[in-house]
Design a protein around this motif. Structure first.
Motif, PDB file in Angstrom:
ATOM      1  N   THR A   1      -8.109   3.929  -6.046  1.00 40.27           N
ATOM      2  CA  THR A   1      -7.388   5.171  -5.783  1.00 40.27           C
ATOM      3  C   THR A   1      -8.334   6.364  -5.870  1.00 40.27           C
ATOM      4  O   THR A   1      -9.410   6.286  -6.463  1.00 40.27           O
ATOM      5  CB  THR A   1      -6.237   5.366  -6.780  1.00 40.27           C
ATOM      6  OG1 THR A   1      -6.795   5.641  -8.075  1.00 40.27           O
ATOM      7  CG2 THR A   1      -5.362   4.126  -6.858  1.00 40.27           C
ATOM      8  N   ASP A   2      -7.911   7.474  -5.295  1.00 42.95           N
ATOM      9  CA  ASP A   2      -8.762   8.666  -5.292  1.00 42.95           C
ATOM     10  C   ASP A   2      -8.900   9.289  -6.675  1.00 42.95           C
ATOM     11  O   ASP A   2      -9.784  10.127  -6.893  1.00 42.95           O
ATOM     12  CB  ASP A   2      -8.239   9.698  -4.289  1.00 42.95           C
ATOM     13  CG  ASP A   2      -6.874  10.240  -4.656  1.00 42.95           C
ATOM     14  OD1 ASP A   2      -6.149   9.577  -5.444  1.00 42.95           O
ATOM     15  OD2 ASP A   2      -6.505  11.316  -4.162  1.00 42.95           O
TER      16      ASP A   2
ATOM     17  N   SER B   1      -5.061   7.148   2.748  1.00 42.98           N
ATOM     18  CA  SER B   1      -6.466   6.961   2.377  1.00 42.98           C
ATOM     19  C   SER B   1      -6.729   7.212   0.893  1.00 42.98           C
ATOM     20  O   SER B   1      -7.825   6.925   0.400  1.00 42.98           O
ATOM     21  CB  SER B   1      -7.357   7.887   3.208  1.00 42.98           C
ATOM     22  OG  SER B   1      -7.003   9.249   3.008  1.00 42.98           O
ATOM     23  N   THR B   2      -5.743   7.731   0.166  1.00 42.34           N
ATOM     24  CA  THR B   2      -5.911   7.904  -1.279  1.00 42.34           C
ATOM     25  C   THR B   2      -5.804   6.576  -2.024  1.00 42.34           C
ATOM     26  O   THR B   2      -6.085   6.513  -3.224  1.00 42.34           O
ATOM     27  CB  THR B   2      -4.868   8.886  -1.849  1.00 42.34           C
ATOM     28  OG1 THR B   2      -3.548   8.383  -1.579  1.00 42.34           O
ATOM     29  CG2 THR B   2      -5.017  10.273  -1.228  1.00 42.34           C
TER      30      THR B   2
ATOM     31  N   ASP C   1      -5.521  -0.334  10.975  1.00 37.38           N
ATOM     32  CA  ASP C   1      -5.900  -0.642   9.592  1.00 37.38           C
ATOM     33  C   ASP C   1      -5.239  -1.932   9.109  1.00 37.38           C
ATOM     34  O   ASP C   1      -5.866  -2.748   8.422  1.00 37.38           O
ATOM     35  CB  ASP C   1      -5.508   0.506   8.657  1.00 37.38           C
ATOM     36  CG  ASP C   1      -6.449   1.692   8.753  1.00 37.38           C
ATOM     37  OD1 ASP C   1      -7.540   1.546   9.343  1.00 37.38           O
ATOM     38  OD2 ASP C   1      -6.096   2.774   8.239  1.00 37.38           O
TER      39      ASP C   1
ATOM     40  N   ARG D   1       0.840  -1.206   0.000  1.00 40.10           N
ATOM     41  CA  ARG D   1       0.000   0.000   0.000  1.00 40.10           C
ATOM     42  C   ARG D   1       0.872   1.252   0.000  1.00 40.10           C
ATOM     43  O   ARG D   1       0.558   2.241  -0.684  1.00 40.10           O
ATOM     44  CB  ARG D   1      -0.918  -0.010   1.219  1.00 40.10           C
ATOM     45  CG  ARG D   1      -1.974   1.085   1.198  1.00 40.10           C
ATOM     46  CD  ARG D   1      -2.899   0.981   2.394  1.00 40.10           C
ATOM     47  NE  ARG D   1      -4.000   1.936   2.331  1.00 40.10           N
ATOM     48  CZ  ARG D   1      -4.901   2.091   3.296  1.00 40.10           C
ATOM     49  NH1 ARG D   1      -4.830   1.349   4.404  1.00 40.10           N
ATOM     50  NH2 ARG D   1      -5.862   2.987   3.166  1.00 40.10           N
TER      51      ARG D   1
ATOM     52  N   LYS E   1     -10.342  -2.524  -1.188  1.00 40.11           N
ATOM     53  CA  LYS E   1     -11.748  -2.791  -1.526  1.00 40.11           C
ATOM     54  C   LYS E   1     -12.093  -4.279  -1.502  1.00 40.11           C
ATOM     55  O   LYS E   1     -13.188  -4.656  -1.105  1.00 40.11           O
ATOM     56  CB  LYS E   1     -12.067  -2.220  -2.917  1.00 40.11           C
ATOM     57  CG  LYS E   1     -12.049  -0.702  -2.974  1.00 40.11           C
ATOM     58  CD  LYS E   1     -13.138  -0.098  -2.085  1.00 40.11           C
ATOM     59  CE  LYS E   1     -13.183   1.411  -2.181  1.00 40.11           C
ATOM     60  NZ  LYS E   1     -14.226   1.992  -1.297  1.00 40.11           N
TER      61      LYS E   1
ATOM     62  N   ASN F   1      -7.339   2.981  -1.203  1.00 36.07           N
ATOM     63  CA  ASN F   1      -8.221   2.284  -0.256  1.00 36.07           C
ATOM     64  C   ASN F   1      -8.430   0.824  -0.622  1.00 36.07           C
ATOM     65  O   ASN F   1      -8.770   0.511  -1.771  1.00 36.07           O
ATOM     66  CB  ASN F   1      -9.588   2.973  -0.207  1.00 36.07           C
ATOM     67  CG  ASN F   1      -9.616   4.098   0.811  1.00 36.07           C
ATOM     68  OD1 ASN F   1      -9.123   3.950   1.919  1.00 36.07           O
ATOM     69  ND2 ASN F   1     -10.197   5.227   0.412  1.00 36.07           N
TER      70      ASN F   1
ATOM     71  N   PHE G   1      -7.155  -2.378  -4.581  1.00 31.92           N
ATOM     72  CA  PHE G   1      -7.330  -1.022  -4.057  1.00 31.92           C
ATOM     73  C   PHE G   1      -8.057  -0.145  -5.074  1.00 31.92           C
ATOM     74  O   PHE G   1      -7.912  -0.336  -6.295  1.00 31.92           O
ATOM     75  CB  PHE G   1      -5.976  -0.363  -3.784  1.00 31.92           C
ATOM     76  CG  PHE G   1      -5.136  -1.023  -2.726  1.00 31.92           C
ATOM     77  CD1 PHE G   1      -5.322  -0.737  -1.376  1.00 31.92           C
ATOM     78  CD2 PHE G   1      -4.123  -1.910  -3.081  1.00 31.92           C
ATOM     79  CE1 PHE G   1      -4.528  -1.316  -0.411  1.00 31.92           C
ATOM     80  CE2 PHE G   1      -3.321  -2.501  -2.118  1.00 31.92           C
ATOM     81  CZ  PHE G   1      -3.523  -2.202  -0.771  1.00 31.92           C
TER      82      PHE G   1
ATOM     83  N   THR H   1       1.123   4.352  -2.904  1.00 30.35           N
ATOM     84  CA  THR H   1       0.669   5.680  -2.479  1.00 30.35           C
ATOM     85  C   THR H   1       1.698   6.742  -2.842  1.00 30.35           C
ATOM     86  O   THR H   1       2.886   6.584  -2.546  1.00 30.35           O
ATOM     87  CB  THR H   1       0.423   5.708  -0.960  1.00 30.35           C
ATOM     88  OG1 THR H   1      -0.526   4.695  -0.612  1.00 30.35           O
ATOM     89  CG2 THR H   1      -0.102   7.056  -0.509  1.00 30.35           C
TER      90      THR H   1
END
Length: 413
Positions: free
Chosen positions: A266-267, A214-215, A374, A203, A219, A217, A264, A207
């Protein structure tokens, strides 16, 4: 230069604590002043080692509360076993809220706890005590991970798009101490013990530096666990001889292999994937850490055993066994890699330097106990996925109350 220094106390005196002591030789503005262990002899030996390493005028304490009450101690490094985490943190929180000492921060080793309920309890206790907090995940601070990630994102991702696949693995031939092998004490097997590293590393690599975690996440999670080596009859017998009668993999096994895929979101609307494996059944030169990061027009790769230095010993060199070449060393003969400064190579030096500066008010924490929580949520979802044999949406129902079958002693490989 600031004259302020951080006085540090260690909770725990085992293998991990000794790695941190080695690392503190490269850390400014801090002194290791105390050690507590339930074994007084071990506390005395670890304090003596710290003084020998010249990282502080370290002394053993009779209790955690006594160490908290000493005004010379401003921060604690929690390096004790998983099964003692709640008890240790409760003692700290009780002492702090009772007005003892001048503690400002706690740095806690991985995994934060054995399950989500315990992890939430740790976070709540520390926050109620009003303490700064940090989560000690050394591999995120490993120089190859740190520098490789920075350059990949600055050059490759900036020009051709974000990375889409990260891989990480930690593999060795098994833990040092009996409690690691016991699911009821440790909280699981290799998934709980070592996937906490790899799940966070993938992760982290995915990032963007400077962006919030948190950008990226989680799933969906897919996991598999197996006992590949240590439930074979000859190895059940060997493990019992090495670790004592309380470790019986004929009756109460734990997984020695685990794989994990995290999907994941992403934002910025992309799907990216983290792939991780961990093993207590890897027999090579010693501990092997590895990572990869792949993007549209670039890639990163790291293998800790590609350390540059190699030594060769012929059959005539028949010295005693040890770990002077690499952690979890499996041989003393032939061509062997050497990790010359493991405390630096595995990230302990940079990690400890960072959290000293955090507790002195000079930096914001890169990892907090919330990040540790987390990670535990991901690990428990992985166990659920493995037990159910299917991919699960994250977070799944019942996560807060879930305890792995391995931890309950009911898992059958």
């Amino acid at each position: 230069m600031s004259a302020k220094r951080l006085g540090i106390g260690f909770v725990g005196s085992g293998f991990n604590a000794k790695f941190h002591l080695q690392a503190f030789r490269a850390v400014r503005d801090a002194d290791v002043l105390g050690v507590w262990s339930p074994n007084a002899k071990h506390a005395e030996e670890t304090a003596a080692l710290a003084r020998q390493l010249d990282v502080g005028e370290t002394k053993p304490y009779n209790s955690i509360a006594a160490m908290v009450a000493d005004p010379a101690i401003q921060a604690l490094w929690l390096c004790g076993p998983n099964f003692a985490r709640i008890e240790n943190v409760e003692e700290i929180a009780h002492a702090v809220t009772g007005g003892k000492g001048g503690l400002t921060g706690i740095a806690c080793e991985k995994p934060l706890a054995r399950n989500v309920a315990e992890a939430k309890r740790v976070v709540a206790l520390v926050k109620q005590a009003g303490l700064k907090h940090g989560y000690l995940e050394n591999q995120v601070f490993a120089p190859q991970v740190e520098w490789g990630r920075a350059i990949i994102w600055a050059r490759g991702a900036a020009l051709t798009g974000r990375p889409y696949l990260a891989r990480a693995a930690e593999e060795h031939s098994g833990p040092h101490m009996p409690w690691f092998w016991r699911g009821d004490l440790q909280g699981g097997g290799v998934l709980n013990d070592m996937m906490c590293h790899s799940a966070l590393v993938v992760r982290h690599l995915l990032t963007k530096p400077g962006a919030a975690r948190s950008t990226v996440n989680p799933k969906r999670i897919t996991a598999h666990v197996a006992s590949l080596k240590w439930t074979r009859p000859e190895y059940v017998k060997r493990l019992g001889q090495q670790m004592g009668p309380d470790v019986d993999y004929g009756k109460h096994p734990a997984e020695d292999f685990a794989s994990l895929i995290i999907e994941f979101a992403t934002d910025d609307g992309h799907k990216v994937v983290g792939e991780a494996t961990t093993s207590w059944s890897f027999v090579g030169a010693g501990l092997r850490l590895s990572a990869e990061l792949l993007g549209p027009e670039y890639s990163l790769s790291w293998n800790s055993l590609d350390a540059g230095l190699k030594l060769f010993f012929s059959r005539e060199v028949k010295g005693k066994t040890g770990e002077d070449l690499v952690e979890k060393q499996n041989a003393e003969m032939g061509l062997m890699p050497v990790v010359a400064n493991e405390a630096a190579a595995y990230g302990y030096e940079a990690e400890d330097r960072h959290f000293v500066r955090v507790f002195l008010g000079k930096e914001q924490p890169q990892l907090t106990l919330d990040d540790g929580l987390d990670v535990v949520r991901i690990l428990m979802t992985a166990y659920q996925s493995a037990e159910q044999g299917k991919t699960l949406d994250f977070p799944p129902q019942g996560l807060d109350d879930f305890v792995p079958a391995v931890a309950k002693g009911t898992w059958k490989p």
